[in-house]
Design a protein around this motif. Structure first.
Motif, PDB file in Angstrom:
ATOM      1  N   LYS A  24       0.802  -1.232   0.000  1.00 45.45           N
ATOM      2  CA  LYS A  24       0.000   0.000   0.000  1.00 45.45           C
ATOM      3  C   LYS A  24       0.830   1.276   0.000  1.00 45.45           C
ATOM      4  N   GLU A  25       2.104   1.198  -0.345  1.00 47.67           N
ATOM      5  CA  GLU A  25       2.929   2.395  -0.509  1.00 47.67           C
ATOM      6  C   GLU A  25       2.960   2.691  -2.001  1.00 47.67           C
ATOM      7  N   GLU A  26       1.977   3.474  -2.458  1.00 49.19           N
ATOM      8  CA  GLU A  26       1.747   3.577  -3.897  1.00 49.19           C
ATOM      9  C   GLU A  26       2.650   4.587  -4.599  1.00 49.19           C
ATOM     10  N   SER A  27       3.231   5.534  -3.853  1.00 46.19           N
ATOM     11  CA  SER A  27       4.158   6.502  -4.449  1.00 46.19           C
ATOM     12  C   SER A  27       5.571   6.148  -4.021  1.00 46.19           C
ATOM     13  N   VAL A  28       6.352   5.610  -4.951  1.00 43.00           N
ATOM     14  CA  VAL A  28       7.691   5.115  -4.655  1.00 43.00           C
ATOM     15  C   VAL A  28       8.688   5.801  -5.591  1.00 43.00           C
ATOM     16  N   HIS A  29       9.726   6.410  -5.006  1.00 40.17           N
ATOM     17  CA  HIS A  29      10.746   7.112  -5.792  1.00 40.17           C
ATOM     18  C   HIS A  29      12.117   6.638  -5.324  1.00 40.17           C
ATOM     19  N   LEU A  30      12.763   5.789  -6.095  1.00 36.17           N
ATOM     20  CA  LEU A  30      14.011   5.148  -5.683  1.00 36.17           C
ATOM     21  C   LEU A  30      15.127   5.432  -6.677  1.00 36.17           C
ATOM     22  N   PHE A  31      16.366   5.437  -6.145  1.00 38.03           N
ATOM     23  CA  PHE A  31      17.546   5.441  -7.015  1.00 38.03           C
ATOM     24  C   PHE A  31      18.605   4.557  -6.392  1.00 38.03           C
ATOM     25  N   GLU A  32      19.520   4.101  -7.212  1.00 40.78           N
ATOM     26  CA  GLU A  32      20.637   3.281  -6.733  1.00 40.78           C
ATOM     27  C   GLU A  32      21.880   3.581  -7.556  1.00 40.78           C
ATOM     28  N   ALA A  33      22.996   3.710  -6.878  1.00 36.86           N
ATOM     29  CA  ALA A  33      24.300   3.780  -7.544  1.00 36.86           C
ATOM     30  C   ALA A  33      25.036   2.508  -7.153  1.00 36.86           C
ATOM     31  N   GLY A  34      25.241   1.623  -8.095  1.00 37.07           N
ATOM     32  CA  GLY A  34      25.843   0.335  -7.767  1.00 37.07           C
ATOM     33  C   GLY A  34      26.554  -0.273  -8.952  1.00 37.07           C
ATOM     34  N   SER A  35      27.171  -1.416  -8.714  1.00 35.93           N
ATOM     35  CA  SER A  35      27.992  -2.064  -9.744  1.00 35.93           C
ATOM     36  C   SER A  35      27.189  -3.047 -10.575  1.00 35.93           C
ATOM     37  N   VAL A  36      27.518  -3.085 -11.856  1.00 31.21           N
ATOM     38  CA  VAL A  36      27.080  -4.157 -12.743  1.00 31.21           C
ATOM     39  C   VAL A  36      28.340  -4.851 -13.246  1.00 31.21           C
ATOM     40  N   PHE A  37      28.154  -6.026 -13.826  1.00 28.23           N
ATOM     41  CA  PHE A  37      29.313  -6.846 -14.196  1.00 28.23           C
ATOM     42  C   PHE A  37      29.167  -7.242 -15.658  1.00 28.23           C
ATOM     43  N   LEU A  38      29.933  -6.569 -16.495  1.00 25.64           N
ATOM     44  CA  LEU A  38      29.778  -6.708 -17.940  1.00 25.64           C
ATOM     45  C   LEU A  38      30.810  -7.667 -18.499  1.00 25.64           C
ATOM     46  N   THR A  39      30.372  -8.527 -19.386  1.00 26.57           N
ATOM     47  CA  THR A  39      31.277  -9.480 -20.033  1.00 26.57           C
ATOM     48  C   THR A  39      31.325  -9.199 -21.519  1.00 26.57           C
ATOM     49  N   SER A  40      32.406  -9.644 -22.130  1.00 26.05           N
ATOM     50  CA  SER A  40      32.533  -9.487 -23.576  1.00 26.05           C
ATOM     51  C   SER A  40      32.000 -10.732 -24.255  1.00 26.05           C
ATOM     52  N   GLU A  41      31.893 -10.676 -25.562  1.00 24.39           N
ATOM     53  CA  GLU A  41      31.311 -11.780 -26.300  1.00 24.39           C
ATOM     54  C   GLU A  41      32.167 -13.040 -26.243  1.00 24.39           C
ATOM     55  N   ASN A  42      33.475 -12.897 -25.978  1.00 26.95           N
ATOM     56  CA  ASN A  42      34.323 -14.087 -25.910  1.00 26.95           C
ATOM     57  C   ASN A  42      34.383 -14.660 -24.494  1.00 26.95           C
ATOM     58  N   ASN A  43      33.424 -14.221 -23.616  1.00 24.18           N
ATOM     59  CA  ASN A  43      33.247 -14.798 -22.284  1.00 24.18           C
ATOM     60  C   ASN A  43      34.462 -14.660 -21.381  1.00 24.18           C
ATOM     61  N   GLU A  44      35.180 -13.559 -21.521  1.00 27.39           N
ATOM     62  CA  GLU A  44      36.265 -13.311 -20.587  1.00 27.39           C
ATOM     63  C   GLU A  44      35.676 -12.959 -19.222  1.00 27.39           C
ATOM     64  N   LEU A  45      36.522 -12.887 -18.208  1.00 26.29           N
ATOM     65  CA  LEU A  45      36.039 -12.504 -16.884  1.00 26.29           C
ATOM     66  C   LEU A  45      35.385 -11.128 -16.957  1.00 26.29           C
ATOM     67  N   PRO A  46      34.325 -10.900 -16.179  1.00 30.81           N
ATOM     68  CA  PRO A  46      33.603  -9.633 -16.273  1.00 30.81           C
ATOM     69  C   PRO A  46      34.393  -8.477 -15.692  1.00 30.81           C
ATOM     70  N   HIS A  47      34.145  -7.282 -16.224  1.00 30.60           N
ATOM     71  CA  HIS A  47      34.697  -6.097 -15.595  1.00 30.60           C
ATOM     72  C   HIS A  47      33.560  -5.362 -14.889  1.00 30.60           C
TER      73      HIS A  47
END
Length: 804
Positions: free
Chosen positions: A572-595
């Motif tokens: 029942k909390e109908e007005s929600v305003h959120l943000f996040e600054a965080g890490s994602v982990f991206l990989t290349s097409e040759n499946n190397e370890l993510p950066h």
């Protein structure tokens, strides 16, 4: 790890040191003592009694009237409700005036009209935890052996005049998960000798009672078996039961208690099989068969896989190696011949099996961390000798051993200069040598260099820094001087990236958004959704995930923010305003370890403004979110570099989505979540944005120059232009800015009309233009000339016509 000081006294002299002082010394040496429990503290006037008579209470079906001899002239009449009290028993009696744990005082009382002159006690009533009390006494009084002397101190007979130290061990100090390991530590702290148990060892590979075959040699490099015949199963002696209970282990019977006693004493897990139930002279240590089943000692049927290690006969599995024995070979009251197993199992194998089966035991906890294989054989021999001593029987000749251990001595070298440079001390070589002596570490000295041969019990010592730590903690952390840093003083401060990141978080918080922190792990179904740079790259999956919902490293912050929105809306909390600054982990097409890369994302739904008194409401829409981002870009002095371009992206509304560009390069997106996706998350109209913080904050910003307040006035011109409905207003603004040149200071849109009076397929957009020259006052003719140029440019570029 619970350490009985009376038990510890068997291995190291503790005279002159109180339990509290010992706890303080151990803590100062680097192992935290979390508590000292004096088992008899506050307990008074508790003695051994003898139940002379027992009869039913005349007024109560569940009470017994007992006549109890406590070594005084007159026996006591005690009313007792325990179901197992009976004539002829030796029991624990709290006399009138006795004090029990919790400051519970025993007084003379009348129970249903009968006088009670004391209390017959259970172990729980004198402070022993119920979980470690033998099952036959868990719901009643404790019955003492017949050798207990009536009238004597019951606490002394039960060996409860003892203190127990609770050690908070870190995972690297597995050497102190046993009494001998703790004795080495205490002996080093007190600089006293260690007294080890003496055992005989008759070892031969030609014993005829069992043939051991180890198929999985890597997972079971050492296996020994010892047979004791003609044992009599019964309770173990009180001293052993008391020591086991102080260590947190429930007594079961003399043979099983001995294996647990050796577990705590040596740190070597053992297992006792009923030799006759094996119905075989073959012991095979092998991997389980696919879907092989075994019922363990806890009564649960377990399904095994080929990577699980088992102990088996030529007919069936009888134990899960290093974890728990099987019910089909359990030692019980009918057992006469006992086969004792003492082995070394690979930590990884035990850890994996224990986790998969959800089955942890005292044995698995020690095998997982690694045991001292130099004690394995001695532990089995000592157990066999104790079985003969406490359970009768005779030792079968020899010990069957299958030994594939390849143990290499590890040498670690450290110099006095290294020790002092790390600790900031001025310790000399003699002091270092003496510390190694106290620790029972064999050290060869060459000048101020020491090469230590690491004993197998100290698997935590592998590099020179480990030796530095050993010296530091024995030297005494409180003796290490406090010094200020030397050299060029530097002022600590945030990097430019960190400072900008902090400004972003503060701005968004002040703007009215709440910061969220979500998991970096997501599910396979969500991992690529709302991603900026997913492409064809494969996400990184954990080998042993907590659950499928937390199995892969995320590509985007948005899915978990939508989870948070959904969670709040459902409550029942109908007005929600959120943000996040965080890490994602991206990989290349040759499946190397993510950066790893930092993103900034937000999710907003419901009302943005609501003034109940004025009756004003403003729902979150595309322009609310864009306004927040415009303010952010202005805060970072990037407004003149940012542009928005209409875009189509998966999971976003096709008509309410834009890519965000800096200097023409895409750094993120803004848009409404697609209605079908909103339905999937069970949320209403929701808007999201996501930016690459790395690209945003690494953009070069021109130096901010301050200008004086203008001396000359500006001039404003408004114009309403009719264009095709497909024309993008932002593109028109760019055309106007280009045509207006240096005199055009600002251009804003203040109206949009697409009503009934407008031709089908057309719309009217109204612009306000501000002209200004900081050096002089503009004439009306000059402004008109530039303004006409602007009109002509939008007419040619966008087929725009002035609205009549």
């Amino acid at each position: 790890m619970f350490v009985s000081t009376k038990w510890l006294q068997d291995y190291v002299d503790l005279s002159g040191v109180t339990p509290e002082e010992l706890a303080n010394l151990i803590t100062k040496a680097g192992i935290e003592v979390e508590g000292v429990n004096n088992l008899s503290e506050g307990i008074k006037n508790v003695v051994v009694g003898y139940v002379m008579e027992r009869e039913q209470h005349p007024q109560a079906d569940k009470l017994n009237k007992c006549t109890v001899d406590v070594g005084e002239e007159q026996p006591l009449q005690i009313i007792c409700g325990a179901p197992n009290v009976d004539k002829g028993q030796k029991v624990i009696v709290a006399k009138i005036g006795a004090v029990l744990p919790g400051n519970f005082k025993i007084k003379k009382a009348k129970l249903r009209g009968e006088v009670s002159e004391g209390m017959i006690c259970s172990l729980q009533e004198i402070g022993i935890e119920g979980k470690v009390v033998a099952k036959e006494f868990s719901n009643g009084i404790f019955v003492l052996p017949n050798d207990a002397e009536v009238g004597t101190d019951a606490l002394e007979y039960l060996h409860l005049n003892d203190s127990v130290l609770e050690l908070g061990l870190t995972p690297n100090r597995a050497d102190c998960l046993n009494m001998i390991g703790v004795a080495y530590e205490v002996a080093a702290v007190l600089d006293r000798e260690v007294k080890l148990p003496k055992v005989g060892a008759e070892v031969t590979n030609n014993a005829d009672f069992v043939n051991v075959t180890v198929e999985a040699k890597e997972d079971a490099p050492f296996y020994a078996a010892k047979l004791v015949k003609g044992v009599k199963i019964g309770p173990s002696p009180i001293w052993m039961q008391s020591r086991l209970m102080s260590a947190g282990i429930r007594p079961i019977n003399n043979v099983v208690d001995i294996t647990n006693y050796i577990l705590i004493e040596y740190g070597q897990p053992l297992h006792a099989f009923d030799y006759n139930k094996l119905n075989s002279q073959s012991i095979i240590v092998r991997n389980a068969k696919a879907d092989e089943k075994i019922t363990t000692l806890d009564g649960e049927e377990r399904t095994l896989q080929p990577h699980n290690l088992v102990i088996a006969t030529d007919k069936e599995a009888v134990a899960i190696a290093g974890v728990m024995g099987g019910q089909n070979s359990e030692v019980d009251e009918n057992t006469t011949d006992v086969l004792i197993e003492s082995a070394v199992f690979r930590p990884l194998s035990v850890r994996q099996t224990s986790k998969e089966l959800g089955l942890r035991s005292e044995s698995s906890a020690r095998f997982e961390k690694g045991i001292d294989s130099s004690r394995t054989l001695a532990a089995g021999e000592r157990a066999a000798e104790l079985v003969v001593e406490l359970a009768g029987g005779t030792l079968a000749p020899g010990t069957t051993v299958e030994n594939n251990l390849q143990v290499e001595e590890q040498n670690v070298t450290v110099t006095v200069q290294k020790i002092n440079s790390v600790l900031g001390t001025d310790i000399d070589a003699e002091t270092v040598k003496d510390i190694f002596r106290r620790l029972r570490l064999e050290a060869a000295q060459e000048g101020e260099s020491f090469t230590v041969t690491v004993p197998l019990r100290r698997g935590d010592i592998t590099i020179e820094e480990d030796l530095v730590e050993e010296v530091g903690r024995l030297y005494g952390y409180d003796h290490i001087p406090a010094t200020l840093p030397t050299g060029v003083a530097s002022r600590g401060q945030l990097t430019s990236y960190q400072a900008k990141r902090r400004r972003i978080r503060r701005y968004l918080s002040h703007a009215g958004l709440f910061e969220a922190v979500t998991y970096s792990l997501t599910s396979g179904s969500k991992v690529k959704r709302f991603a900026l740079e997913a492409g064809e790259a494969s996400p990184v999956r954990l080998a042993l995930p907590m659950s499928e919902e937390r199995s892969e490293l995320r590509f985007s912050l948005v899915p978990h923010l939508l989870d948070a929105v959904s969670y709040n809306v459902a409550r029942k909390e109908e007005s929600v305003h959120l943000f996040e600054a965080g890490s994602v982990f991206l990989t290349s097409e040759n499946n190397e370890l993510p950066h790893e890369e930092e993103y900034l994302a937000g999710a907003l739904t419901g009302l943005w403004l609501q003034h109940a008194w004025q009756g004003e409401k403003k729902a979150v829409d595309f322009y609310v979110v864009k306004g927040i981002l415009d303010g952010l870009f202005n805060e970072l002095a990037l407004s003149n570099k940012v542009s928005y371009v209409a875009a189509k992206k998966e999971d976003l509304h096709p008509g309410r989505t834009a890519s965000i560009l800096i200097d023409g390069n895409e750094i993120g997106f803004i848009g409404q979540v697609h209605p079908s996706t909103q339905k999937e998350w069970n949320i209403k109209e929701t808007y999201v944005f996501q930016l690459s913080l790395a690209k945003l904050l690494n953009t070069e910003v021109e130096e901010i120059l301050y200008e004086a307040i203008p001396r000359f006035p500006s001039m404003n011109r408004d114009m309403a232009l009719v264009v095709d409905s497909t024309v993008v207003a932002g593109e028109m603004v760019e055309t106007i800015r280009s045509a207006g040149g240096k005199l055009l200071k600002d251009v804003t849109i203040f109206d949009l009309y697409e009503g009934d009076k407008m031709e089908a397929g057309k719309k009217s957009i109204a612009f306000s233009l501000t002209y200004f020259d900081p050096e002089r006052t503009l004439t009306d003719e000059e402004v008109t000339k530039v303004h006409e140029k602007v009109l002509k440019s939008v007419e040619e570029t966008h087929n725009a016509q002035l609205r009549g």
